[in-house]
Scaffold this motif. Structure first.
Motif, PDB file in Angstrom:
ATOM      1  N   LEU A 123       0.826  -1.211   0.000  1.00 18.92           N
ATOM      2  CA  LEU A 123       0.000   0.000   0.000  1.00 18.92           C
ATOM      3  C   LEU A 123       0.861   1.263   0.000  1.00 18.92           C
ATOM      4  N   LEU A 124       2.015   1.203   0.659  1.00 22.22           N
ATOM      5  CA  LEU A 124       2.934   2.344   0.630  1.00 22.22           C
ATOM      6  C   LEU A 124       3.427   2.585  -0.790  1.00 22.22           C
ATOM      7  N   SER A 125       3.730   1.510  -1.506  1.00 16.76           N
ATOM      8  CA  SER A 125       4.188   1.624  -2.891  1.00 16.76           C
ATOM      9  C   SER A 125       3.100   2.221  -3.777  1.00 16.76           C
ATOM     10  N   LEU A 126       1.860   1.762  -3.593  1.00 15.64           N
ATOM     11  CA  LEU A 126       0.745   2.289  -4.380  1.00 15.64           C
ATOM     12  C   LEU A 126       0.507   3.760  -4.072  1.00 15.64           C
ATOM     13  N   ASP A 127       0.579   4.111  -2.801  1.00 16.40           N
ATOM     14  CA  ASP A 127       0.364   5.503  -2.408  1.00 16.40           C
ATOM     15  C   ASP A 127       1.453   6.405  -2.986  1.00 16.40           C
ATOM     16  N   LEU A 128       2.697   5.930  -2.927  1.00 13.22           N
ATOM     17  CA  LEU A 128       3.808   6.716  -3.455  1.00 13.22           C
ATOM     18  C   LEU A 128       3.639   6.973  -4.945  1.00 13.22           C
ATOM     19  N   LEU A 129       3.213   5.945  -5.662  1.00 12.56           N
ATOM     20  CA  LEU A 129       3.101   6.062  -7.113  1.00 12.56           C
ATOM     21  C   LEU A 129       1.871   6.847  -7.544  1.00 12.56           C
ATOM     22  N   LEU A 130       0.750   6.640  -6.861  1.00 12.88           N
ATOM     23  CA  LEU A 130      -0.536   7.148  -7.367  1.00 12.88           C
ATOM     24  C   LEU A 130      -1.094   8.362  -6.625  1.00 12.88           C
ATOM     25  N   LYS A 131      -0.407   8.841  -5.587  1.00 13.07           N
ATOM     26  CA  LYS A 131      -0.982   9.928  -4.787  1.00 13.07           C
ATOM     27  C   LYS A 131      -1.212  11.200  -5.596  1.00 13.07           C
ATOM     28  N   ASN A 132      -0.421  11.417  -6.649  1.00  8.21           N
ATOM     29  CA  ASN A 132      -0.582  12.621  -7.475  1.00  8.21           C
ATOM     30  C   ASN A 132      -1.093  12.296  -8.877  1.00  8.21           C
ATOM     31  N   PHE A 254      13.845   5.508  -1.784  1.00 12.72           N
ATOM     32  CA  PHE A 254      14.144   6.932  -1.628  1.00 12.72           C
ATOM     33  C   PHE A 254      14.507   7.584  -2.959  1.00 12.72           C
ATOM     34  N   ARG A 255      15.157   6.821  -3.853  1.00 11.74           N
ATOM     35  CA  ARG A 255      15.464   7.379  -5.185  1.00 11.74           C
ATOM     36  C   ARG A 255      14.183   7.628  -5.969  1.00 11.74           C
ATOM     37  N   VAL A 256      13.293   6.642  -5.948  1.00 10.95           N
ATOM     38  CA  VAL A 256      12.013   6.787  -6.663  1.00 10.95           C
ATOM     39  C   VAL A 256      11.189   7.916  -6.051  1.00 10.95           C
ATOM     40  N   LYS A 257      11.182   7.983  -4.725  1.00 11.67           N
ATOM     41  CA  LYS A 257      10.428   9.029  -4.035  1.00 11.67           C
ATOM     42  C   LYS A 257      10.938  10.417  -4.430  1.00 11.67           C
ATOM     43  N   ASP A 258      12.251  10.576  -4.499  1.00 10.27           N
ATOM     44  CA  ASP A 258      12.831  11.860  -4.906  1.00 10.27           C
ATOM     45  C   ASP A 258      12.401  12.229  -6.324  1.00 10.27           C
ATOM     46  N   LYS A 259      12.409  11.242  -7.226  1.00  7.85           N
ATOM     47  CA  LYS A 259      12.015  11.501  -8.616  1.00  7.85           C
ATOM     48  C   LYS A 259      10.544  11.880  -8.713  1.00  7.85           C
ATOM     49  N   ASP A 261       8.699  13.146  -6.295  1.00  4.94           N
ATOM     50  CA  ASP A 261       8.522  14.470  -5.681  1.00  4.94           C
ATOM     51  C   ASP A 261       8.918  15.565  -6.663  1.00  4.94           C
ATOM     52  N   MET A 262       9.987  15.292  -7.421  1.00  7.84           N
ATOM     53  CA  MET A 262      10.435  16.259  -8.423  1.00  7.84           C
ATOM     54  C   MET A 262       9.383  16.411  -9.527  1.00  7.84           C
ATOM     55  N   MET A 263       8.804  15.270  -9.918  1.00  6.31           N
ATOM     56  CA  MET A 263       7.770  15.300 -10.952  1.00  6.31           C
ATOM     57  C   MET A 263       6.536  16.040 -10.444  1.00  6.31           C
TER      58      MET A 263
END
Length: 303
Positions: A123-132, A254-259, A261-263
């Motif tokens: 669920l954390l992975s889904l939230d990270l990817l789809l929250k925006n 953390f690398r994916v999260k940074d990318k 967040d940048m997007m």
């Protein structure tokens, strides 16, 4: 055929292979050597091999699954696409494709065991990817389509994750570590004891992400370099499992999260610019309309 003849045939084959691409050997392909025929069936017969019947603990535990039909990644993604019924936004297409494929391969593994930590990580992975995701409702449907495509009960996964998060709320790092060591009567301790007692327990990416979520809830600093040693300690010393892949997954998160967040920042800047342009266009139209009205209100020149 004597040994000398056989060695000569192998030598000629190796010389030929040095100047030609390796042939693709299909199931049932046979190699005729003199008057003897080597086939997959004859080789298996000579080895007396029977899938799932080896005299090992692994075969005893999983041998009953030999020959079971397993959905391919392509079939899983086809099911996902049919279930979703929408095209995935171009910016998210590669990430969603990877998510479906990776999750299917994890769940299809005979050693896979779903647990609350794993469910929380998914669920954390889904939230990270789809929250925006631009269309919120479609983002939610992507998550639901994923669960159905890989054969998991979405309500059950979310229930397990809630159970773990509810327990983790207000806990200190030391309390979480005690539970990961198997101490106590709680959902984390139960998961830890089950993992420790299973010699074939399988780590997968979402388990590591579930541990990261617990770090976040405990108020630990969520930076790559800070999380790495904690992940190493929790996996190696508390759960008594290999930590290398988990630490690598932590860095990847953390690398994916940074990318992402940048997007997200870039998309917000684009949105702001678009709103500014729209406001400028509306202002220009209003000014033009005002000038036109003023011109019409001017008295006509006398004849």
């Amino acid at each position: 055929m004597n040994f000398r003849q056989f060695a000569l045939v192998l030598a000629l084959a190796s010389v030929t292979n040095a100047f030609a691409p390796n042939p693709v050997i299909h199931r049932g392909t046979s190699l005729n050597v003199a008057t003897e025929e080597l086939t997959e069936e004859s080789i298996m017969q000579s080895l007396n091999y029977k899938p799932g019947k080896a005299d090992t603990e692994f075969a005893k535990k999983f041998g009953h699954l030999a020959g079971k039909e397993v959905k391919t990644v392509g079939e899983a993604f086809s099911d996902f696409t049919s279930e979703l019924g929408f095209s995935v936004n171009a910016l998210y297409k590669n990430s969603v494709t990877d998510l479906v494929g990776t999750t299917h391969l994890i769940v299809a593994n005979a050693r896979f065991q779903k647990d609350p930590i794993w469910s929380t990580g998914l669920l954390l992975s889904l939230d990270l990817l789809l929250k925006n995701y631009p269309e919120k409702d479609i983002g939610e449907k992507i998550a639901s389509a994923l669960f159905k495509a890989i054969g998991l009960d979405e309500a059950e996964v979310r229930g397990e994750a809630k159970q773990l998060i509810d327990w983790s709320e207000g806990k200190t790092k030391e309390e979480i570590e005690a539970a990961l060591s198997g101490e106590g009567d709680n959902v984390v301790a139960e998961t830890a004891r089950a993992a420790k007692s299973d010699e074939f327990w399988m780590y997968s990416r979402y388990f590591g992400l579930g541990l990261l979520k617990m770090m976040e809830i405990a108020g630990l600093e969520m930076e790559k370099d800070e999380a790495y040693p904690i992940m190493e300690d929790w996996m190696k010393n508390k759960l008594e499992k290999s930590y290398l892949t988990a630490c690598s997954d932590s860095d990847l998160y953390f690398r994916v999260k940074d990318k992402l967040d940048m997007m997200e920042t870039m998309m917000k800047e684009i949105e702001i610019r678009e709103k500014k342009r729209m406001a400028e266009r509306l202002e220009a139209k209003a000014e033009a309309a005002l000038k036109a009205a003023e011109k019409e209100a001017e008295p006509a020149p006398a004849n």
